[in-house]
Design a protein around this motif. Structure first.
Motif, PDB file in Angstrom:
ATOM      1  N   PHE A 243     -14.370 -17.348 -16.552  1.00 19.38           N
ATOM      2  CA  PHE A 243     -14.659 -16.057 -17.176  1.00 19.38           C
ATOM      3  C   PHE A 243     -13.889 -15.850 -18.471  1.00 19.38           C
ATOM      4  O   PHE A 243     -13.994 -14.829 -19.132  1.00 19.38           O
ATOM      5  CB  PHE A 243     -14.442 -14.895 -16.195  1.00 19.38           C
ATOM      6  N   ASN A 244     -13.092 -16.864 -18.827  1.00 20.21           N
ATOM      7  CA  ASN A 244     -12.306 -16.776 -20.061  1.00 20.21           C
ATOM      8  C   ASN A 244     -12.069 -18.221 -20.493  1.00 20.21           C
ATOM      9  O   ASN A 244     -12.298 -19.152 -19.719  1.00 20.21           O
ATOM     10  CB  ASN A 244     -10.979 -16.062 -19.754  1.00 20.21           C
TER      11      ASN A 244
ATOM     12  N   PHE B  50      -9.482 -19.775 -15.335  1.00 19.85           N
ATOM     13  CA  PHE B  50     -10.000 -18.401 -15.170  1.00 19.85           C
ATOM     14  C   PHE B  50     -11.287 -18.502 -14.356  1.00 19.85           C
ATOM     15  O   PHE B  50     -12.375 -18.200 -14.823  1.00 19.85           O
ATOM     16  CB  PHE B  50     -10.258 -17.759 -16.531  1.00 19.85           C
TER      17      PHE B  50
HETATM   18  C1  LIG Z   1      -8.195 -14.663 -21.677  1.00 23.71           C
HETATM   19  O1  LIG Z   1      -7.378 -15.653 -22.238  1.00 23.71           O
HETATM   20  C2  LIG Z   1      -6.568 -15.179 -23.319  1.00 23.71           C
HETATM   21  C3  LIG Z   1      -5.867 -16.386 -23.928  1.00 23.71           C
HETATM   22  O2  LIG Z   1      -5.260 -17.180 -22.941  1.00 23.71           O
HETATM   23  C4  LIG Z   1      -5.585 -14.150 -22.764  1.00 23.71           C
HETATM   24  O3  LIG Z   1      -4.814 -13.630 -23.821  1.00 23.71           O
HETATM   25  C5  LIG Z   1      -6.384 -13.016 -22.122  1.00 23.71           C
HETATM   26  O4  LIG Z   1      -5.496 -12.101 -21.499  1.00 23.71           O
HETATM   27  C6  LIG Z   1      -7.336 -13.566 -21.063  1.00 23.71           C
HETATM   28  N1  LIG Z   1      -8.200 -12.497 -20.575  1.00 23.71           N
HETATM   29  C7  LIG Z   1      -8.354 -12.264 -19.264  1.00 23.71           C
HETATM   30  C8  LIG Z   1      -9.337 -11.166 -18.913  1.00 23.71           C
HETATM   31  O5  LIG Z   1      -7.796 -12.917 -18.395  1.00 23.71           O
END
Ligand SMILES: *[C@@H]1O[C@H](CO)[C@@H](O)[C@H](O)[C@H]1NC(C)=O
Ligand SMILES: *[C@@H]1O[C@H](CO)[C@@H](O)[C@H](O)[C@H]1NC(C)=O
Ligand SMILES: *[C@@H]1O[C@H](CO)[C@@H](O)[C@H](O)[C@H]1NC(C)=O
Ligand SMILES: *[C@@H]1O[C@H](CO)[C@@H](O)[C@H](O)[C@H]1NC(C)=O
Ligand SMILES: *[C@@H]1O[C@H](CO)[C@@H](O)[C@H](O)[C@H]1NC(C)=O
Ligand SMILES: *[C@@H]1O[C@H](CO)[C@@H](O)[C@H](O)[C@H]1NC(C)=O
Length: 575
Positions: free
Chosen positions: A175-176, A184
Motif C-alpha cells: 500500500f506504499n 507495507f
Molecule cells: C509511506 O512510506 C513513506 C516513506 O517510507 C513514509 O514516509 C510514509 O509514512 C508511509 N506511509 C504510510 C501510510 O505508511
C-alpha cells in the motif's frame, strides 16, 4: 563478455534484424523494438499487444512531447504505437473481463518521476481498454482517471485474474512504496467491478506468506474457487463462502512470490473431468526476511518444479518434485497450443529487483541469464517432462521486468528486461527494447486454416468450424483443439492463462468436387471451467500441424458480474 554484448547491442539498436543460432525446428529471430520497457504485456486483438512501463523510464517512444509509458505493439509491422496513459502503471496487474474489455489495476507513484512526466498517482488506478480492432491501433484509447474509477485501497505489485463471473479478483500488493520485501503489505483481496460494496477481504494467507508475497500466483479452478501460491504458502480461496483452506506448503523451503520470483501455471484441462493440476517452478530456498544487503546476486536459484493434483487424493499425495535442467529466478511459464508449456526468461542466480543485494551486477539483483528456454511436457512421466533439446539460445538477457506471450499467429513474443531504476543503456543488463520472436516447429510447416469460426458461443453447446489441413494428413488425422486465454505477462506470472481442450469430431463432405472438412466442437460445460470472456482456438492436426489462433467470445459477452451459465458439475469439496 560485456564488450561483446555491448557491440551486439549497438548493432541491434541500429535497426538490423538478425537471426540467432537455432537447431532446425524451433527458431528465434530478433525483429522490432518496443520503444517503452515492456514491463507488462497482453494480447488485446488479433494484431496488437498492449504494453505498460513505468512513468519515468524515459524510453525513446514519445507522446505529448514526453516518453510514453504505454504502447500498442503491432504484431504485423513490428512497430509500437504510443498509448496515452494518465497514471503510473509501474508493476500493475490486469486481465480481460467477460465483455472483452481489458482492465489494468494498481500501480505506482514515485513523486519525483511522476512530476517529471506529469503522471498521476496510479496506486489505486483502474484503467479500461475497450475492445478495439483497428489493426494498427490508431485511435484505440485507454480510459484512465483514478479520481473517477479506482480500487478501494492502493496496490503496488498486486496480482489479478478473471474469475467465474467475469470480474477480476485483485490480490495483495503494497500500500506504499516498498523496497525489496513487501514492507507495507496489503494483506487483502478485492474485486473489480467491486463486490461487498467495495470492502476489502482480509487474508491470513497473505500475512503468513509475507514479506516475499507480492504477485501471488493464482488460478481459477474448474469449480470456481481460486488456488493461490505466495511465498511457500498455498490455499484454496472460496470466493462465495469467503473461506481460505490451507493446502501443503511448497516443498523443500522453496518460495516463488516476488521478490523471490519463481513461476507457476495451471496445466491444460481435459474433458470430461477437467481435473486441475498446478506446477510451480524456480524461485529460491533463501529464508525470507534476511536483509537484502546480506543477499548475493550469486545465490543459486531453485531448479525445483513441484506439481500437485487438486483433488482430495492429489492433495493427500502432496507436491511431486522434479528438477528443471537449470536453476531459475524470474522465469515465466505459459502454454503452447499443443499442450506443452514453455519455461523461459530469468537468471540462474540472485533475486528480483535492482540495487538491493550487496553485489548487484550492473544494478541487477539477479545474474547468469537463462538464454535457452525449457519445454515442459505435462503428459510425460515424472523425470522425463523437461527438456531443452532443440530449443534455440538467445543472446539477449531477459532479467527483471521482462515479458513473453503467445501471439495469435502461434509464435511467442519476448520483450523487456530492465533491472534498473530507469533507462540505462550502458550498464550490464541494460534497458532492453528489442523484441524476439520464438517460433515452435509448427510455424515452419504448412498451417491448417480455420474458417467460419463463430464470433461468440454459449457454454455446453455444440458448434462447427471449417478447417483445411495438409494433404498428407489423410482423411482421418488426429485432431486436438485448444481453447486458450493468452494471459497477462508480468513479474514471472502469466495471469489468467488457460488451456481447455475441446471435444472435437471431424467430418468431410464433397460438394461439386470440392472437399470441406468440418469440426464439430463442444464448448466447456460452464463458466467455471473457462471463465467467461475472450478465448483463442488453435487446432493441432496429426500432432504437428498447428493453425493460427481464431478469436472467439465464450459466454454471453455481458459485462461482469455475469450469472452462472451452462451445465453445472459437482465437485468433491476441497475447501
Ligand atoms: C509511506 O512510506 C513513506 C516513506 O517510507 C513514509 O514516509 C510514509 O509514512 C508511509 N506511509 C504510510 C501510510 O505508511
Ligand atoms: C521483421 O518484421 C517486418 C514486419 O513484419 C518484416 O517485414 C520483416 O521481413 C521482418 N524481418 C525479419 C528478418 O524477419
Ligand atoms: C496515492 O494514492 C493512494 C490512494 O488514494 C494514497 O493512499 C496515497 O497516499 C497516494 N500517494 C501519494 C504520494 O500521494
Ligand atoms: C515454509 O516457510 C516457512 C517459513 O520460512 C518454513 O518455516 C516452513 O518450513 C516452510 N515449509 C516447507 C515445507 O518448506
Ligand atoms: C547506469 O547504472 C550504472 C551502475 O549503477 C550507473 O553508474 C550509471 O550512472 C547509470 N546510468 C544512468 C543513465 O542512470
Ligand atoms: C465491460 O464491463 C466493464 C465493467 O462493468 C465496463 O467498464 C466496460 O465499459 C464494459 N465494456 C463493454 C465493451 O461493455
Amino acid at each position: 563478455m560485456p564488450s561483446i554484448r555491448h557491440s551486439l547491442l549497438l548493432t541491434l539498436l541500429a535497426g538490423v534484424a538478425t537471426a540467432t543460432t537455432s537447431t532446425p525446428g524451433w527458431s528465434l529471430v530478433q525483429n522490432g523494438t518496443t520503444g517503452i520497457l515492456a514491463n507488462q504485456m497482453i494480447i488485446v486483438s488479433p494484431t496488437l499487444a498492449l504494453m505498460f512501463d513505468l512513468a519515468g523510464t524515459g524510453g525513446p517512444l514519445q507522446i505529448n512531447g514526453k516518453s510514453a509509458w504505454g504502447a500498442l505493439y503491432d504484431l504485423e509491422t513490428n512497430t509500437p504505437l504510443a498509448l496515452d496513459v494518465v497514471s503510473d502503471t509501474f508493476c500493475a496487474a490486469g486481465s480481460i473481463l467477460s465483455n472483452g474489455t481489458m482492465v489494468s489495476v494498481g500501480g505506482d507513484y514515485i513523486e519525483e518521476l511522476s512530476e517529471a512526466y506529469s503522471a498521476e498517482n496510479g496506486t489505486n488506478a483502474v484503467r479500461i481498454f475497450e475492445p478495439c480492432d483497428v489493426p494498427n491501433g490508431e485511435g484505440c484509447l485507454l480510459y484512465d482517471d483514478p479520481a473517477v474509477i479506482h480500487l478501494t485501497v492502493p496496490r503496488w505489485y498486486p496480482s489479478a485474474i478473471r474469475i467465474y463471473d467475469g470480474s477480476l479478483i485483485v490480490v495483495g500488493g503494497s500500500f506504499n512504496f516498498s523496497f525489496f520485501y513487501n514492507t507495507f503489505t496489503e494483506n487483502s483481496f478485492e474485486f473489480w467491478p467491486p463486490k461487498d460494496h467495495g470492502a476489502v477481504r482480509d487474508s491470513p494467507f497473505l500475512d503468513r506468506a509475507g514479506p516475499a508475497n507480492m504477485f501471488t500466483r493464482m488460478f481459477s479452478l474448474p469449480d470456481g474457487t481460486i488456488f493461490m501460491i505466495s511465498g511457500n504458502q498455498t490455499i484454496i480461496y472460496d470466493i462465495e463462502k469467503k473461506t481460505e483452506t490451507r493446502l501443503p506448503d511448497l516443498p523443500n523451503n522453496v518460495k516463488i512470490a516476488n521478490p523471490f520470483d519463481g513461476t507457476a501455471q495451471l496445466l491444460p484441462l481435459s474433458p470430461p473431468d477437467y481435473i486441475p493440476e498446478v506446477v510451480a517452478c524456480g524461485g529460491t530456498t533463501t529464508t525470507e526476511g534476511i536483509l537484502p544487503i546480506e543477499l548475493s546476486s550469486q545465490d543459486p536459484a531453485s531448479s525445483q518444479c513441484s506439481r500437485i493434483m487438486l483433488t482430495p487424493e492429489g492433495i493427500k499425495k502432496g507436491w511431486i518434485v522434479e528438477h528443471m535442467p537449470e536453476q531459475r529466478m524470474l522465469p515465466e511459464m505459459l502454454h503452447l497450443p499443443t499442450g506443452e508449456l514453455l519455461i523461459i526468461n530469468g537468471g540462474q542466480t540472485g533475486y528480483s529487483g535492482f540495487d538491493g543485494v550487496y553485489d548487484p551486477v550492473g544494478n541487477s539483483n539477479a545474474d547468469h541469464p537463462n538464454y535457452t528456454p525449457t519445454l515442459y511436457t505435462p503428459t510425460a512421466e515424472v523425470g522425463k517432462r523437461m527438456s531443452k533439446e532443440g530449443l534455440p539460445t538467445s543472446d539477449i538477457p531477459r532479467m527483471y521486468h521482462s515479458t513473453v506471450t503467445l501471439t495469435p499467429s502461434g509464435s511467442f513474443l519476448i520483450a523487456g528486461s530492465n533491472p534498473n531504476v530507469r533507462q540505462n543503456l550502458t550498464v550490464t543488463y541494460a534497458t532492453e527494447y528489442r523484441v524476439e520472436h520464438l517460433s515452435p516447429p509448427y510455424m515452419a510447416l504448412e498451417r491448417p486454416i480455420l474458417s467460419n469460426v463463430p464470433k461468440k458461443v454459449a457454454y455446453n453447446t455444440e458448434f462447427t468450424i471449417d478447417i483445411s489441413f495438409p494433404e498428407e494428413c489423410g482423411t482421418n488425422p488426429s485432431i486436438k483443439v485448444a481453447l486458450m486465454d493468452l494471459g497477462y505477462s508480468s513479474h514471472s506470472f502469466h495471469a489468467s492463462a488457460r488451456l481447455v481442450w475441446l471435444d472435437a469430431t471431424l467430418s468431410s463432405t464433397v460438394n461439386h468436387g470440392q472437399k470441406t472438412n468440418t469440426l464439430k466442437l463442444t464448448t466447456p460445460p460452464n463458466n467455471r471451467i473457462y471463465p467467461p470472456g475472450i478465448a483463442w482456438i488453435y487446432v493441432t492436426v496429426d500432432g504437428k500441424y498447428v493453425s493460427a489462433g481464431s478469436r472467439i467470445m465464450i459466454g454471453t459477452g455481458g459485462s461482469p458480474p455475469v450469472q452462472d451459465q451452462g451445465r453445472q458439475m459437482s465437485w468433491p469439496t476441497l475447501s
